[in-house]
Design a protein around this motif. Structure first.
Motif, short mmCIF file in Angstrom:
data_model
loop_
_atom_site.label_atom_id
_atom_site.label_comp_id
_atom_site.label_asym_id
_atom_site.label_seq_id
_atom_site.Cartn_x
_atom_site.Cartn_y
_atom_site.Cartn_z
N GLN A 93 0.81 -1.21 0.00
CA GLN A 93 0.00 0.00 0.00
C GLN A 93 0.85 1.26 0.00
OE1 GLN A 93 -2.88 -1.78 -0.96
NE2 GLN A 93 -3.62 0.17 -0.21
N THR A 94 2.01 1.20 0.61
CA THR A 94 2.86 2.39 0.63
C THR A 94 3.70 2.50 -0.62
OG1 THR A 94 4.66 1.23 1.78
CG2 THR A 94 2.98 2.31 3.15
N SER A 95 3.74 1.45 -1.44
CA SER A 95 4.53 1.47 -2.66
C SER A 95 3.71 1.88 -3.88
CB SER A 95 5.15 0.09 -2.91
OG SER A 95 6.02 -0.27 -1.87
N LEU A 96 2.40 1.67 -3.83
CA LEU A 96 1.55 2.00 -4.97
C LEU A 96 1.17 3.48 -4.94
CD1 LEU A 96 -0.79 -1.12 -4.92
CD2 LEU A 96 0.87 -0.55 -6.71
N PRO A 97 1.04 4.12 -6.11
CA PRO A 97 0.67 5.54 -6.15
C PRO A 97 -0.78 5.75 -5.73
CG PRO A 97 0.77 4.64 -8.36
CD PRO A 97 1.28 3.57 -7.46
N THR A 98 -1.07 6.96 -5.29
CA THR A 98 -2.40 7.29 -4.80
C THR A 98 -2.90 8.59 -5.43
OG1 THR A 98 -1.64 8.62 -2.91
CG2 THR A 98 -1.86 6.24 -2.57
N THR A 99 -4.19 8.84 -5.26
CA THR A 99 -4.75 10.14 -5.60
C THR A 99 -4.25 11.17 -4.60
OG1 THR A 99 -6.71 9.73 -4.22
CG2 THR A 99 -6.84 9.11 -6.56
N LYS A 100 -4.38 12.44 -4.95
CA LYS A 100 -4.08 13.53 -4.02
C LYS A 100 -5.38 13.87 -3.30
CE LYS A 100 -2.39 18.33 -3.86
NZ LYS A 100 -1.44 18.12 -2.75
N PRO A 101 -5.43 13.80 -1.98
CA PRO A 101 -6.69 14.01 -1.27
C PRO A 101 -7.23 15.42 -1.44
CG PRO A 101 -4.84 13.92 0.27
CD PRO A 101 -4.30 13.52 -1.07
N THR A 102 -8.55 15.53 -1.46
CA THR A 102 -9.25 16.81 -1.52
C THR A 102 -10.03 16.96 -0.22
OG1 THR A 102 -11.29 15.92 -2.47
CG2 THR A 102 -9.51 16.48 -4.01
#
Length: 337
Positions: A93-102
């Motif tokens: 989970q810490t290696s995969l990219p994520t959205t930028k939170p709004t």
């Protein structure tokens, strides 16, 4: 899920492995083209797409949650996982990219899904921000869109974040507005000029093709043979531009930004260059899109086949004498950093 857990999970997906093939358009991609060299997971993507375009082949079309997706989404998800498995972290989970939170949505791990997962009437960008799911069709356009998500995940997430901020300000039916127009032009047709020589960037912004592309040619990086002594390089960001470059045409023109770097940038390996550039570009676009007067005209036109080493014919200086392609500028003094 840990990386060891991921490996075990992938061994129990036999039911999601099916025979599929892509249409003939994918066979036309020249995976050796210089404008593709920077793409993350290029070797994997090229082999997977070539295999699937030539004949019916088996492919794992499930996500980590065992949901069925289409062919390209499945290929791209494996690209995300391949990248994550190379990271030092033992937590997937810490290696995969994520959205930028709004303000309305927390960060979500990014996953490619079938286009059919997008609810009717729901904005594409809103769906990504709310779920982390990127609707993906089995066509060239979405393959290249996904390849840019793999390569510049922070910048792509930043652009989607700004879409969300603008959507929150107005109804979707009210038009996209200047900020979203700028995002869309760069997202579809963007390129990044990275240079340690500010004069090259200024010349490009000023439509001075001789001083940006011709005179300093020996200082331009060759994508197929990167040099620590180079002082300028272009990396394509726009996925629609990459799709158009499957059939290269001289008039194709990117909308570019100029990123100034130290000479140390060119001493980096290509993966480290791109990782550095993703951070730098995300910060640049954050500043650009927050400007009150931002419009697509802040992006600098760049005839993409004029980039040194991108097209054999541009080794002849006469290539740049085509006034229809290499036009004089309408403005001076654009934006760079």
């Amino acid at each position: 899920m840990s990386i060891s857990g991921l490996r075990n999970n992938r061994q129990h997906k036999e039911s999601s492995v099916i025979d599929k093939a892509l249409d003939d358009s994918f066979a036309n991609i020249d995976w050796q083209a210089p404008w593709l060299v920077h793409l993350n997971q290029l070797n994997y993507l090229s082999k997977a797409i070539q295999r699937l375009s030539n004949t019916n082949q088996q492919i794992d079309t499930s996500t980590n949650d065992n949901q069925q997706v289409d062919i390209i989404a499945g290929v791209l998800n494996k690209g995300f996982l391949n990248t994550a498995l190379k990271q030092p972290s033992q937590n997937l989970q810490t290696s995969l990219p994520t959205t930028k939170p709004t303000p309305e949505n927390q960060a979500h791990t990014l996953t490619f899904v079938s286009q059919s997962a997008l609810p009717e009437g729901k904005a594409y960008e809103y769906f990504i921000a709310a779920t982390g799911n990127i609707p993906t069709r089995d066509n060239l356009h979405d393959l290249f869109n996904g390849s840019i998500w793999l390569t510049f995940p922070k910048t792509k997430a930043l652009l989607n974040y700004y879409h969300m901020l603008e959507i929150a300000k107005q109804d979707i039916g009210d038009g996209r507005g200047r900020v979203r127009d700028t995002i869309t032009v760069f997202d579809e047709n963007g390129a990044i000029l990275v240079t340690s020589n500010p004069n090259i960037g200024k010349a490009l912004i000023d439509f001075d093709w001789q001083e940006s592309l011709v005179a300093p040619r020996e200082n331009w990086d060759d994508p197929k043979s990167p040099s620590a002594d180079a002082s300028a390089a272009v990396y394509v960001f726009g996925h629609a531009l990459l799709e158009q470059l499957v059939t290269p045409r001289k008039p194709l023109c990117a909308h570019s930004v100029v990123i100034n770097v130290s000479q140390d940038f060119f001493a980096l390996s290509l993966p480290k260059r791109i990782a550095f550039l993703d951070d730098k570009l995300a910060n640049y676009m954050d500043g650009l899109l927050s400007q009150d007067n931002i419009t697509p005209r802040h992006l600098s036109p760049l005839p993409i086949l004029g980039v040194p080493h991108f097209w054999a014919e541009n080794a002849n200086t006469d290539f740049y004498e085509d006034a229809f392609v290499f036009r004089s500028g309408r403005r001076r003094g654009g934006v760079n950093i």
